[in-house]
Write a protein that holds these residues in place. Sequence first.
Motif, PDB file in Angstrom:
ATOM      1  N   ALA A  27       0.839  -1.207   0.000  1.00  0.00           N
ATOM      2  CA  ALA A  27       0.000   0.000   0.000  1.00  0.00           C
ATOM      3  C   ALA A  27       0.873   1.256   0.000  1.00  0.00           C
ATOM      4  N   SER A  28       1.912   1.276   0.817  1.00  0.00           N
ATOM      5  CA  SER A  28       2.821   2.427   0.852  1.00  0.00           C
ATOM      6  C   SER A  28       3.526   2.604  -0.484  1.00  0.00           C
ATOM      7  N   GLY A  29       3.906   1.489  -1.090  1.00  0.00           N
ATOM      8  CA  GLY A  29       4.562   1.532  -2.392  1.00  0.00           C
ATOM      9  C   GLY A  29       3.655   2.116  -3.466  1.00  0.00           C
ATOM     10  N   MET A  30       2.366   1.846  -3.372  1.00  0.00           N
ATOM     11  CA  MET A  30       1.420   2.383  -4.362  1.00  0.00           C
ATOM     12  C   MET A  30       1.333   3.905  -4.252  1.00  0.00           C
ATOM     13  N   VAL A  31       1.374   4.437  -3.033  1.00  0.00           N
ATOM     14  CA  VAL A  31       1.363   5.894  -2.855  1.00  0.00           C
ATOM     15  C   VAL A  31       2.647   6.484  -3.432  1.00  0.00           C
ATOM     16  N   SER A  32       3.766   5.811  -3.204  1.00  0.00           N
ATOM     17  CA  SER A  32       5.045   6.283  -3.737  1.00  0.00           C
ATOM     18  C   SER A  32       5.040   6.291  -5.264  1.00  0.00           C
ATOM     19  N   VAL A  33       4.463   5.271  -5.855  1.00  0.00           N
ATOM     20  CA  VAL A  33       4.369   5.204  -7.319  1.00  0.00           C
ATOM     21  C   VAL A  33       3.452   6.319  -7.836  1.00  0.00           C
ATOM     22  N   TYR A  34       2.395   6.643  -7.096  1.00  0.00           N
ATOM     23  CA  TYR A  34       1.532   7.764  -7.469  1.00  0.00           C
ATOM     24  C   TYR A  34       2.344   9.068  -7.519  1.00  0.00           C
ATOM     25  N   LEU A  35       3.161   9.309  -6.489  1.00  0.00           N
ATOM     26  CA  LEU A  35       4.009  10.505  -6.466  1.00  0.00           C
ATOM     27  C   LEU A  35       4.937  10.532  -7.682  1.00  0.00           C
TER      28      LEU A  35
END
Length: 162
Positions: A73-81
């Motif tokens: 989940a944290s990785g998905m936010v990072s990929v969004y950024l």
Amino acid sequence: LHWSKRRHARQQTEPRGDSTHAMKIVPAHIDDEIRRLEQLADLMDSRFVLPGTDIRFGLDSLVGLIPGIGDLASGMVSVYLMNRARALGVPKTLIWRMAANIGVDFVGGAVPLIGDVFDVAFKSNRRNIALLKRHFERHGHRYAARPGEAVIVEHEPLRKAG
């Protein structure tokens, strides 16, 4: 024009087929977009302070406590950024550096117990925002004093004294 310059000029004028390049943000809105991304990075990496210390952590560290799902989940936010940075038109080399930071954070955070400490120490989103801001500063972008306020920097040619 030299063949490489013609190719570069053609690449700048031809629209790309994928939809993410169609969402390029106009320069007047770069400040606002970077501020939003910076707020999200702060929430993920350094919003909270461990009482009695100077240790800062964010949702990345808290969500990372959930085995398996948390780091994903944290990785998905990072990929969004990273994708928003791509929409701002940064070069591919910068995107690869951002992806490397995300990869290090994902792999380091996935290690049981040690990964939780790693998530507090390695702040990939903050690092990526710093890379993004440095890129725009190097290319002459000046940040506005207030959100929504445009800054125009004009350069005059140097004149010889005398």
